[in-house]
Enzyme design. Structure first.
Site: not given
Ligand code: CMP
Length: 136
Positions: A12, A52, A60, A88, A94, A105, A115, A118, A129
């Site tokens: 990212k 997304y 969010f 993962r 996350t 992360r 973070n 992805h 994806e």
């Molecule tokens: P990612 O794995 O890219 O998938 C969706 C992204 O939403 C996640 O990582 C986070 O960076 C972002 N995000 C922001 N707020 C939240 C939240 N409350 N819960 C989960 N993902 C979040």
């Protein structure tokens, strides 16, 4: 070899900006996830919104799409045994605050939004994806 899978990984904007591309790629390589394809791109907010889409009902969502399109990212196809789950595991939770020691992360993430990486959450989504970024 059975259960060799492919999954999508994104480095990212926060990690690209801090020159962490090689460090993160090395973590995948050292852990037997081969990088089959990799490109650095800068997507539009509309493209991020499409990518997304599963999160469109989340509070969010708008910020998330704005963030992913805020700077260059690196999209990669990772291949290896149980690649979806392995990736993962290497990424960690996350929210970097909840991630285990030595996960990407935990090492590099700044916040739940920034973070650093992805990764696809299932084999089915991995296919979608990968196709999103690497259409032939
Ligand atoms: P990612 O794995 O890219 O998938 C969706 C992204 O939403 C996640 O990582 C986070 O960076 C972002 N995000 C922001 N707020 C939240 C939240 N409350 N819960 C989960 N993902 C979040």
């Amino acid at each position: 070899m059975s259960n060799v899978e492919q999954t999508l990984s994104i480095i990212k904007p926060d990690a690209v900006e801090r020159n962490l591309i090689e460090e993160i790629k090395n973590i995948f390589i050292k852990n037997n996830l081969n990088i089959k394809n990799s490109k650095k791109i800068h997507i539009t907010k509309d493209e991020a919104a499409e990518f997304y889409k599963v999160h469109q009902s989340k509070p969010f969502y708008n910020d998330l799409c704005g963030y992913l399109s805020s700077g260059p990212i690196v999209v990669m196809i990772l291949e290896g045994k149980s690649a979806v789950a392995e990736n993962r595991k290497l990424m960690g939770a996350t929210n970097p605050k909840d991630a285990q020691e030595n996960t990407i992360r935990k090492l590099y993430g700044i916040s739940i939004d920034k973070n650093s990486v992805h990764g696809s959450d299932s084999l089915e989504n991995a296919k979608k994806e990968i196709n999103f970024f690497f259409k032939n």
